[in-house]
Scaffold this motif. Structure first.
Motif, PDB file in Angstrom:
ATOM      1  N   ARG A  49     -26.074 -42.780   6.522  1.00  0.00           N
ATOM      2  CA  ARG A  49     -24.638 -42.873   6.288  1.00  0.00           C
ATOM      3  C   ARG A  49     -24.334 -44.083   5.418  1.00  0.00           C
ATOM      4  O   ARG A  49     -25.113 -45.021   5.356  1.00  0.00           O
ATOM      5  CB  ARG A  49     -23.881 -43.009   7.607  1.00  0.00           C
ATOM      6  CG  ARG A  49     -24.018 -41.797   8.500  1.00  0.00           C
ATOM      7  CD  ARG A  49     -23.294 -42.029   9.819  1.00  0.00           C
ATOM      8  NE  ARG A  49     -23.352 -40.854  10.650  1.00  0.00           N
ATOM      9  CZ  ARG A  49     -22.457 -39.877  10.673  1.00  0.00           C
ATOM     10  NH1 ARG A  49     -21.398 -39.940   9.897  1.00  0.00           N
ATOM     11  NH2 ARG A  49     -22.601 -38.846  11.460  1.00  0.00           N
TER      12      ARG A  49
ATOM     13  N   ARG B 189     -29.366 -38.974  10.397  1.00  0.00           N
ATOM     14  CA  ARG B 189     -28.392 -38.998   9.316  1.00  0.00           C
ATOM     15  C   ARG B 189     -28.334 -40.383   8.686  1.00  0.00           C
ATOM     16  O   ARG B 189     -28.213 -41.378   9.388  1.00  0.00           O
ATOM     17  CB  ARG B 189     -27.002 -38.640   9.829  1.00  0.00           C
ATOM     18  CG  ARG B 189     -26.921 -37.264  10.447  1.00  0.00           C
ATOM     19  CD  ARG B 189     -25.482 -36.884  10.726  1.00  0.00           C
ATOM     20  NE  ARG B 189     -25.348 -35.766  11.626  1.00  0.00           N
ATOM     21  CZ  ARG B 189     -25.545 -34.498  11.329  1.00  0.00           C
ATOM     22  NH1 ARG B 189     -25.897 -34.164  10.114  1.00  0.00           N
ATOM     23  NH2 ARG B 189     -25.383 -33.546  12.224  1.00  0.00           N
TER      24      ARG B 189
ATOM     25  N   SER C 148     -17.080 -43.417   7.468  1.00  0.00           N
ATOM     26  CA  SER C 148     -18.350 -43.408   6.744  1.00  0.00           C
ATOM     27  C   SER C 148     -18.618 -41.995   6.267  1.00  0.00           C
ATOM     28  O   SER C 148     -17.996 -41.042   6.723  1.00  0.00           O
ATOM     29  CB  SER C 148     -19.493 -43.887   7.646  1.00  0.00           C
ATOM     30  OG  SER C 148     -19.686 -42.991   8.720  1.00  0.00           O
ATOM     31  N   ARG C 149     -19.560 -41.879   5.359  1.00  0.00           N
ATOM     32  CA  ARG C 149     -19.928 -40.545   4.877  1.00  0.00           C
ATOM     33  C   ARG C 149     -21.425 -40.351   5.047  1.00  0.00           C
ATOM     34  O   ARG C 149     -22.212 -41.303   5.005  1.00  0.00           O
ATOM     35  CB  ARG C 149     -19.515 -40.332   3.432  1.00  0.00           C
ATOM     36  CG  ARG C 149     -20.303 -41.143   2.432  1.00  0.00           C
ATOM     37  CD  ARG C 149     -19.805 -40.868   1.008  1.00  0.00           C
ATOM     38  NE  ARG C 149     -20.525 -41.723   0.099  1.00  0.00           N
ATOM     39  CZ  ARG C 149     -21.189 -41.292  -0.955  1.00  0.00           C
ATOM     40  NH1 ARG C 149     -21.197 -40.020  -1.266  1.00  0.00           N
ATOM     41  NH2 ARG C 149     -21.827 -42.145  -1.737  1.00  0.00           N
ATOM     42  N   VAL C 150     -21.814 -39.121   5.229  1.00  0.00           N
ATOM     43  CA  VAL C 150     -23.214 -38.760   5.400  1.00  0.00           C
ATOM     44  C   VAL C 150     -23.839 -38.583   4.025  1.00  0.00           C
ATOM     45  O   VAL C 150     -23.339 -37.819   3.195  1.00  0.00           O
ATOM     46  CB  VAL C 150     -23.362 -37.478   6.236  1.00  0.00           C
ATOM     47  CG1 VAL C 150     -24.822 -37.050   6.307  1.00  0.00           C
ATOM     48  CG2 VAL C 150     -22.784 -37.676   7.623  1.00  0.00           C
TER      49      VAL C 150
ATOM     50  N   ARG D  19     -25.356 -49.237   4.207  1.00  0.00           N
ATOM     51  CA  ARG D  19     -25.929 -47.979   4.677  1.00  0.00           C
ATOM     52  C   ARG D  19     -26.573 -48.198   6.038  1.00  0.00           C
ATOM     53  O   ARG D  19     -27.100 -49.264   6.329  1.00  0.00           O
ATOM     54  CB  ARG D  19     -26.955 -47.460   3.678  1.00  0.00           C
ATOM     55  CG  ARG D  19     -26.295 -47.058   2.380  1.00  0.00           C
ATOM     56  CD  ARG D  19     -27.276 -46.490   1.409  1.00  0.00           C
ATOM     57  NE  ARG D  19     -26.575 -46.064   0.191  1.00  0.00           N
ATOM     58  CZ  ARG D  19     -27.138 -45.384  -0.762  1.00  0.00           C
ATOM     59  NH1 ARG D  19     -28.400 -45.040  -0.677  1.00  0.00           N
ATOM     60  NH2 ARG D  19     -26.433 -45.042  -1.820  1.00  0.00           N
TER      61      ARG D  19
ATOM     62  N   SER E  14     -29.050 -35.682   5.741  1.00  0.00           N
ATOM     63  CA  SER E  14     -29.352 -35.252   7.110  1.00  0.00           C
ATOM     64  C   SER E  14     -30.701 -34.570   7.104  1.00  0.00           C
ATOM     65  O   SER E  14     -31.014 -33.820   6.169  1.00  0.00           O
ATOM     66  CB  SER E  14     -28.311 -34.263   7.628  1.00  0.00           C
ATOM     67  OG  SER E  14     -27.081 -34.886   7.819  1.00  0.00           O
TER      68      SER E  14
END
Length: 169
Positions: A29, A27, A11-13, A39, A16
């Motif tokens: 994600r 966060r 996964s990607r952030v 998400r 934050s």
């Protein structure tokens, strides 16, 4: 971080930000699995020593944020209070308890902090929680709690009669 929907650990952030007065990082994600791409939110918290709750029978349990959240959620069922608002309440209650008590807190103190928080947020949720927490035994006790919520100082029993004063001139 593993996606709670599909289980992929990729996964990607997206965003934050500090949470819980700087004691945690929230966060947002996004799952990178092409079929999922949902998400979700994660929290990174400082690892703290166990915080114990002393029950009525003097047994000790580890403080459980999820249990607190579920209790608030039950009290706020069908009320206009979002999950984010409940998270903030849990955060505020936990921060206050940890600042007032070093390692152990009586369950009665946890209940009182929940009552204070709910009283300021939603009267119906407050009365729901109070009815379970305070174990109301009769209608009079319940009525007294509702009237105190409305700002009444005393509970009047009996019928309300209109008394007029007469004056002789």
């Amino acid at each position: 971080m593993r996606c709670p929907y599909c289980g992929t650990d990729n996964s990607r952030v997206l965003e934050s930000r500090p949470s819980d007065d700087g004691l945690a990082t929230r966060r947002r994600r996004e799952c990178l699995n092409g079929a999922c791409q949902k998400r979700f939110t994660t929290f990174e918290r400082i690892e703290q020593r166990p915080f114990m709750v002393i029950k009525k029978d003097m047994k000790r349990d580890v403080f459980d944020r999820d249990k607190l959240f579920r209790g608030l959620q039950k009290a706020c069922e069908k009320r206009p209070i979002s999950a984010d608002d409940l998270d903030e309440l849990v955060d505020a209650i936990e921060v206050r308890l940890r600042s007032e008590f070093e390692r152990e807190v009586p369950s009665s103190e946890v209940g009182e902090r929940v009552m204070e928080a709910l009283r300021s947020v939603d009267g119906v949720a407050y009365v729901r929680f109070a009815s379970v927490y305070r174990e109301f035994r009769d209608v009079e006790t319940f009525a007294h709690e509702v009237l105190s919520l409305l700002g009444k100082k005393e509970v009047r029993s009996g019928s309300s009669q209109n008394h007029e004063s007469t004056t002789d001139e």
